[in-house]
Design a protein around this motif. Structure first.
Motif, PDB file in Angstrom:
ATOM      1  N   TRP A  32      57.168  10.901  57.013  1.00  0.00           N
ATOM      2  CA  TRP A  32      57.120  12.462  56.636  1.00  0.00           C
ATOM      3  C   TRP A  32      58.687  13.026  55.944  1.00  0.00           C
ATOM      4  CZ3 TRP A  32      55.300  13.100  62.603  1.00  0.00           C
ATOM      5  CH2 TRP A  32      53.708  13.366  62.478  1.00  0.00           C
ATOM      6  N   MET A  74      51.765  16.724  48.572  1.00  0.00           N
ATOM      7  CA  MET A  74      50.532  16.249  49.436  1.00  0.00           C
ATOM      8  C   MET A  74      49.786  15.461  48.255  1.00  0.00           C
ATOM      9  SD  MET A  74      50.246  17.608  52.147  1.00  0.00           S
ATOM     10  CE  MET A  74      51.896  16.984  51.988  1.00  0.00           C
ATOM     11  N   ARG A  79      52.379  10.605  50.675  1.00  0.00           N
ATOM     12  CA  ARG A  79      51.157  11.414  51.530  1.00  0.00           C
ATOM     13  C   ARG A  79      50.077  10.240  51.966  1.00  0.00           C
ATOM     14  NH1 ARG A  79      49.002  13.936  55.482  1.00  0.00           N
ATOM     15  NH2 ARG A  79      47.465  15.094  54.796  1.00  0.00           N
ATOM     16  N   GLU A  80      49.739   9.563  51.039  1.00  0.00           N
ATOM     17  CA  GLU A  80      48.745   8.562  51.218  1.00  0.00           C
ATOM     18  C   GLU A  80      49.109   7.547  52.178  1.00  0.00           C
ATOM     19  OE1 GLU A  80      45.273   6.586  51.810  1.00  0.00           O
ATOM     20  OE2 GLU A  80      45.610   8.767  50.730  1.00  0.00           O
ATOM     21  N   GLU A  81      50.517   7.254  52.234  1.00  0.00           N
ATOM     22  CA  GLU A  81      51.146   6.267  53.196  1.00  0.00           C
ATOM     23  C   GLU A  81      51.204   6.990  54.655  1.00  0.00           C
ATOM     24  OE1 GLU A  81      55.617   4.247  53.978  1.00  0.00           O
ATOM     25  OE2 GLU A  81      55.125   5.224  51.909  1.00  0.00           O
ATOM     26  N   ALA A  82      51.370   8.272  54.617  1.00  0.00           N
ATOM     27  CA  ALA A  82      51.359   8.926  55.878  1.00  0.00           C
ATOM     28  C   ALA A  82      49.781   9.181  56.553  1.00  0.00           C
ATOM     29  CB  ALA A  82      51.867  10.567  55.680  1.00  0.00           C
ATOM     30  N   ARG A  83      48.897   9.332  55.613  1.00  0.00           N
ATOM     31  CA  ARG A  83      47.707   9.232  56.169  1.00  0.00           C
ATOM     32  C   ARG A  83      47.324   7.718  56.750  1.00  0.00           C
ATOM     33  NH1 ARG A  83      44.254  12.177  51.482  1.00  0.00           N
ATOM     34  NH2 ARG A  83      45.640  14.015  51.290  1.00  0.00           N
ATOM     35  N   LEU A  84      47.560   6.794  56.042  1.00  0.00           N
ATOM     36  CA  LEU A  84      47.291   5.318  56.587  1.00  0.00           C
ATOM     37  C   LEU A  84      48.020   5.341  57.835  1.00  0.00           C
ATOM     38  CD1 LEU A  84      47.434   3.377  53.410  1.00  0.00           C
ATOM     39  CD2 LEU A  84      45.397   4.087  54.735  1.00  0.00           C
ATOM     40  N   HIS A  86      48.848   7.607  60.103  1.00  0.00           N
ATOM     41  CA  HIS A  86      48.436   8.333  60.991  1.00  0.00           C
ATOM     42  C   HIS A  86      47.121   7.636  61.838  1.00  0.00           C
ATOM     43  CE1 HIS A  86      45.638  11.711  62.428  1.00  0.00           C
ATOM     44  NE2 HIS A  86      46.722  11.890  62.883  1.00  0.00           N
ATOM     45  N   GLN A  87      46.447   6.860  60.820  1.00  0.00           N
ATOM     46  CA  GLN A  87      45.180   6.131  61.546  1.00  0.00           C
ATOM     47  C   GLN A  87      45.608   5.321  62.506  1.00  0.00           C
ATOM     48  OE1 GLN A  87      43.306   4.331  58.208  1.00  0.00           O
ATOM     49  NE2 GLN A  87      42.496   6.086  57.340  1.00  0.00           N
ATOM     50  N   HIS A  99      46.249  21.835  59.772  1.00  0.00           N
ATOM     51  CA  HIS A  99      47.337  22.403  59.295  1.00  0.00           C
ATOM     52  C   HIS A  99      47.379  23.879  58.868  1.00  0.00           C
ATOM     53  CE1 HIS A  99      47.366  18.039  58.303  1.00  0.00           C
ATOM     54  NE2 HIS A  99      48.561  18.031  58.609  1.00  0.00           N
TER      55      HIS A  99
END
Length: 109
Positions: A32, A74, A79-84, A86-87, A99
């Motif tokens: 983040w 975004m 951001r894609e790294e953060a989504r992964l 988060h999984q 959000h």
């Protein structure tokens, strides 16, 4: 200034609290902080709340200088790294996250 706030609503699974805190602080927080244009990242771990409020177990805030900066963040690979990342914590809690983006205005007391 604009703040993008994530609310994690629900509850951390029993016995997973420490692992959840460690994962957020050691894996997600550094990602983040690397989001383009992110100026400040804050984490809040609620300790009490009013009756009849949603059960929120984590609030995350990221400050950005503009709405365009948020849009760029975004759309970034970070951001894609953060989504992964988060999984990897989703199995530790039941609930949802969402959000809000707010314009920030300081009010002195």
């Amino acid at each position: 200034m604009f703040t993008r706030t994530a609310f994690f609503e629900g509850h951390i699974l029993e016995g997973m609290e420490e692992a959840f805190f460690v994962a957020v602080e050691s894996h997600l927080l550094p990602i983040w902080r690397r989001l383009p244009h992110a100026q400040k990242v804050r984490l809040f771990w609620p300790v009490t709340c009013d009756e009849d409020t949603p059960a929120v177990f984590l609030i995350q805030q990221i400050d950005y200088p503009s709405l365009a900066a948020i849009e760029e963040a975004m759309a970034s690979p970070v951001r894609e790294e953060a989504r992964l990342a988060h999984q990897s914590i989703m199995s530790m809690y039941e609930g949802r996250h969402y959000h809000l983006v707010c314009r920030r205005q300081e009010a002195d007391c």
